[in-house]
Design a protein around this motif. Structure first.
Motif, PDB file in Angstrom:
ATOM      1  N   THR A   1       0.841  -1.186   0.000  1.00 30.12           N
ATOM      2  CA  THR A   1       0.000   0.000   0.000  1.00 30.12           C
ATOM      3  C   THR A   1       0.880   1.241   0.000  1.00 30.12           C
ATOM      4  O   THR A   1       2.075   1.177   0.296  1.00 30.12           O
ATOM      5  CB  THR A   1      -0.925   0.034   1.231  1.00 30.12           C
ATOM      6  OG1 THR A   1      -0.120   0.048   2.411  1.00 30.12           O
ATOM      7  CG2 THR A   1      -1.861  -1.160   1.248  1.00 30.12           C
TER       8      THR A   1
ATOM      9  N   LYS B   1       0.641   5.704   0.832  1.00 34.94           N
ATOM     10  CA  LYS B   1      -0.134   6.760   1.464  1.00 34.94           C
ATOM     11  C   LYS B   1      -0.278   7.900   0.460  1.00 34.94           C
ATOM     12  O   LYS B   1       0.699   8.328  -0.146  1.00 34.94           O
ATOM     13  CB  LYS B   1       0.577   7.245   2.721  1.00 34.94           C
ATOM     14  CG  LYS B   1      -0.266   8.181   3.537  1.00 34.94           C
ATOM     15  CD  LYS B   1       0.353   8.400   4.901  1.00 34.94           C
ATOM     16  CE  LYS B   1      -0.604   9.234   5.731  1.00 34.94           C
ATOM     17  NZ  LYS B   1      -0.259   9.225   7.131  1.00 34.94           N
TER      18      LYS B   1
ATOM     19  N   SER C   1      -9.885   4.465   4.950  1.00 35.83           N
ATOM     20  CA  SER C   1      -9.020   4.022   3.849  1.00 35.83           C
ATOM     21  C   SER C   1      -9.620   2.819   3.128  1.00 35.83           C
ATOM     22  O   SER C   1      -9.639   2.759   1.896  1.00 35.83           O
ATOM     23  CB  SER C   1      -7.626   3.678   4.359  1.00 35.83           C
ATOM     24  OG  SER C   1      -6.945   4.842   4.756  1.00 35.83           O
TER      25      SER C   1
ATOM     26  N   THR D   1     -10.886   2.797  -0.679  1.00 37.37           N
ATOM     27  CA  THR D   1     -10.281   1.795  -1.557  1.00 37.37           C
ATOM     28  C   THR D   1     -11.358   0.989  -2.277  1.00 37.37           C
ATOM     29  O   THR D   1     -11.282   0.775  -3.491  1.00 37.37           O
ATOM     30  CB  THR D   1      -9.365   0.847  -0.755  1.00 37.37           C
ATOM     31  OG1 THR D   1      -8.297   1.620  -0.189  1.00 37.37           O
ATOM     32  CG2 THR D   1      -8.798  -0.246  -1.626  1.00 37.37           C
TER      33      THR D   1
END
Length: 87
Positions: free
Chosen positions: A5, A7, A30, A34
């Motif tokens: 992943t 940021k 998140s 996603t």
């Protein structure tokens, strides 16, 4: 998710961000964002597939769409009846 992943910083209207945060539940904002982006990518890919198919075979008519919806509905009804009979 087992994928790497990263940021990222994004900008969105506050009301949208707060609604997403409220609805995100225990998985967090998140994960919610996603999933939303993944769904949009799927939709974009399907739209591209439709464009390619229509370019090759011509546009799909409303009648063809309705016929396929009717077939799907009948199949779901049959599946439900079959499942009820098997129980």
């Amino acid at each position: 998710m087992s994928e790497a992943t990263g940021k990222y910083s994004i900008t969105m209207p506050r009301d949208v961000a707060e609604a997403a945060r409220t609805r995100s539940g225990p998985s967090g904002l998140s994960a919610y964002v996603t999933a939303a982006v993944a769904r949009q990518i799927e939709r974009d890919n399907l739209n591209e597939l439709i464009r390619v198919a229509e370019a090759e075979h011509g546009p799909i008519t409303d009648e063809e769409v309705q016929s396929l919806r009717d077939q799907l509905h009948r199949a779901r009804v049959e599946q439900t009846r079959g499942g009820a009979n098997a129980a």
